[in-house]
Design a protein around this motif. Structure first.
Motif, PDB file in Angstrom:
ATOM      1  N   VAL A 156       0.829  -1.201   0.000  1.00 11.60           N
ATOM      2  CA  VAL A 156       0.000   0.000   0.000  1.00 11.60           C
ATOM      3  C   VAL A 156       0.870   1.260   0.000  1.00 11.60           C
ATOM      4  CG1 VAL A 156      -0.196   0.046   2.527  1.00 11.60           C
ATOM      5  CG2 VAL A 156      -2.027   1.046   1.121  1.00 11.60           C
ATOM      6  N   CYS A 157       0.358   2.318  -0.667  1.00  7.41           N
ATOM      7  CA  CYS A 157       1.006   3.621  -0.601  1.00  7.41           C
ATOM      8  C   CYS A 157       0.336   4.370   0.539  1.00  7.41           C
ATOM      9  CB  CYS A 157       0.828   4.399  -1.909  1.00  7.41           C
ATOM     10  SG  CYS A 157       1.321   6.133  -1.735  1.00  7.41           S
ATOM     11  N   GLU A 158       1.122   4.763   1.522  1.00  4.77           N
ATOM     12  CA  GLU A 158       0.530   5.394   2.701  1.00  4.77           C
ATOM     13  C   GLU A 158       0.059   6.816   2.419  1.00  4.77           C
ATOM     14  OE1 GLU A 158       3.684   4.513   5.488  1.00  4.77           O
ATOM     15  OE2 GLU A 158       2.389   2.999   6.452  1.00  4.77           O
ATOM     16  N   ARG A 159       0.502   7.367   1.301  1.00  5.10           N
ATOM     17  CA  ARG A 159       0.066   8.729   0.959  1.00  5.10           C
ATOM     18  C   ARG A 159      -1.259   8.710   0.214  1.00  5.10           C
ATOM     19  NH1 ARG A 159       4.830  12.072  -1.749  1.00  5.10           N
ATOM     20  NH2 ARG A 159       3.305  13.610  -2.444  1.00  5.10           N
ATOM     21  N   CYS A 160      -1.347   7.865  -0.819  1.00  5.11           N
ATOM     22  CA  CYS A 160      -2.561   7.833  -1.667  1.00  5.11           C
ATOM     23  C   CYS A 160      -3.536   6.745  -1.259  1.00  5.11           C
ATOM     24  CB  CYS A 160      -2.194   7.629  -3.129  1.00  5.11           C
ATOM     25  SG  CYS A 160      -0.742   8.490  -3.679  1.00  5.11           S
ATOM     26  N   HIS A 161      -3.125   5.877  -0.351  1.00  8.96           N
ATOM     27  CA  HIS A 161      -3.959   4.739   0.081  1.00  8.96           C
ATOM     28  C   HIS A 161      -4.329   3.817  -1.083  1.00  8.96           C
ATOM     29  CE1 HIS A 161      -4.179   6.520   4.031  1.00  8.96           C
ATOM     30  NE2 HIS A 161      -4.505   7.660   3.460  1.00  8.96           N
ATOM     31  N   THR A 208       6.912   0.799  -6.012  1.00  7.74           N
ATOM     32  CA  THR A 208       6.658   2.240  -5.891  1.00  7.74           C
ATOM     33  C   THR A 208       5.219   2.522  -6.324  1.00  7.74           C
ATOM     34  OG1 THR A 208       7.506   2.572  -8.104  1.00  7.74           O
ATOM     35  CG2 THR A 208       9.022   3.055  -6.279  1.00  7.74           C
ATOM     36  N   CYS A 209       4.655   3.599  -5.782  1.00  5.58           N
ATOM     37  CA  CYS A 209       3.264   3.948  -6.067  1.00  5.58           C
ATOM     38  C   CYS A 209       3.138   4.417  -7.519  1.00  5.58           C
ATOM     39  CB  CYS A 209       2.811   5.034  -5.103  1.00  5.58           C
ATOM     40  SG  CYS A 209       1.164   5.637  -5.449  1.00  5.58           S
ATOM     41  N   THR A 210       2.096   3.945  -8.182  1.00  2.36           N
ATOM     42  CA  THR A 210       1.890   4.333  -9.586  1.00  2.36           C
ATOM     43  C   THR A 210       1.433   5.788  -9.702  1.00  2.36           C
ATOM     44  OG1 THR A 210      -0.322   3.385  -9.389  1.00  2.36           O
ATOM     45  CG2 THR A 210       1.352   2.023 -10.449  1.00  2.36           C
ATOM     46  N   GLU A 211       0.937   6.358  -8.611  1.00  2.00           N
ATOM     47  CA  GLU A 211       0.429   7.738  -8.637  1.00  2.00           C
ATOM     48  C   GLU A 211       1.502   8.743  -8.236  1.00  2.00           C
ATOM     49  OE1 GLU A 211      -2.751   9.010  -9.521  1.00  2.00           O
ATOM     50  OE2 GLU A 211      -2.898   6.998 -10.386  1.00  2.00           O
ATOM     51  N   CYS A 212       2.142   8.496  -7.055  1.00  2.00           N
ATOM     52  CA  CYS A 212       3.053   9.509  -6.523  1.00  2.00           C
ATOM     53  C   CYS A 212       4.513   9.066  -6.483  1.00  2.00           C
ATOM     54  CB  CYS A 212       2.595   9.957  -5.134  1.00  2.00           C
ATOM     55  SG  CYS A 212       2.840   8.701  -3.888  1.00  2.00           S
ATOM     56  N   GLY A 213       4.756   7.807  -6.744  1.00  5.99           N
ATOM     57  CA  GLY A 213       6.136   7.330  -6.765  1.00  5.99           C
ATOM     58  C   GLY A 213       6.710   6.987  -5.413  1.00  5.99           C
TER      59      GLY A 213
HETATM   60 ZN   LIG Z   1       1.096   7.200  -3.731  1.00  6.92          ZN
END
Ligand SMILES: [Zn+2]
Length: 231
Positions: free
Chosen positions: A113-118, A132-137
């Motif tokens: 999980v990305c803790e920033r974008c959930h 890595t997150c596909t939205e924010c990296g």
């Molecule tokens: Zn993210």
């Protein structure tokens, strides 16, 4: 209780605004659609549209009567209570199945999980994106499945409780229907029995007449006298 269950189903098949119709439909007798429309404060076409939607699932049944003067048909509707409850039961079974699927998945697979974008990814997808997150990296972290599993299991338990309630109502309503059918069958039997008895009596009478032709003669005389008087 039962009313709430029925409303839940009607809301599922015809939308939340349609559930009020449950209060107006009877389980025993058919209700005039114009009466339903008036009480719902809807036009007859709006009312029919709702009823047709519900009827597509077999949850209501109707009879029609022709207005002899105007020449059009008026429909009368009744809610099919056991069918409606069966629909709810099937729906709950599907939900329980899905819940079980999710639980199994959480028990056996890892998620990131990305803790920033959930945003959550399966391990395979996380690996494809180098974690890595596909939205924010941001770097993805391993999801703690314990809380998720707790919620999923709780949800499944609730669904199972609901299912037990629905099954209880189905048993009750089936019992009522069987009782009603039994009553009708007994009534029919009584009528048949009475008819048989009548036939037997008239046959016995006919036999008696054969054995005592005098009596029948007398009667005939009486009859002719009577008819004579009438003339
Ligand atoms: Zn993210």
């Amino acid at each position: 209780m039962l009313e709430n269950l029925l409303k839940e189903v009607i809301s599922l098949v015809a939308g939340k605004q349609a559930e009020e119709i449950v209060d107006l439909l009877d389980t025993q007798k058919y209700v005039n659609e114009f009466v339903i429309a008036k009480k719902l404060n809807l036009t007859i076409n709006q009312t029919r549209n709702i009823l047709y939607k519900i009827s597509d699932y077999g949850l209501v049944s109707s009879i029609r009567k022709k207005d002899k003067r105007k020449g059009w048909y008026t429909y009368f509707w009744k809610i099919e209570i056991v069918k409606t409850l069966d629909f709810l039961k099937e729906n709950l079974l599907k939900k329980i199945d899905t819940a079980e699927h999710y639980i199994k998945s959480r028990e056996t697979k890892r998620f990131y999980v990305c803790e920033r974008c959930h945003i959550e990814l399966s391990e395979e997808n996380a690996l494809l994106n180098n974690f890595t997150c596909t939205e924010c990296g941001s770097l993805l972290v391993l999801k703690d499945n314990i809380k998720v599993l707790k919620d999923l299991r709780k949800n499944k338990e609730k669904l199972e409780k609901d299912l037990a309630l629905v099954e209880e109502e189905i048993t009750k309503e089936r019992g009522k229907e069987d009782k009603k059918r039994g009553k009708e069958a007994r009534k029919e039997e009584k009528i048949k029995f009475k008819a048989k008895l009548k036939l037997k009596k008239s046959r016995m009478k006919a036999k008696k007449m054969e054995h005592h032709p005098e009596k029948s003669k007398n009667k005939k005389v009486k009859h002719s006298k009577k008819s004579h008087v009438k003339k």
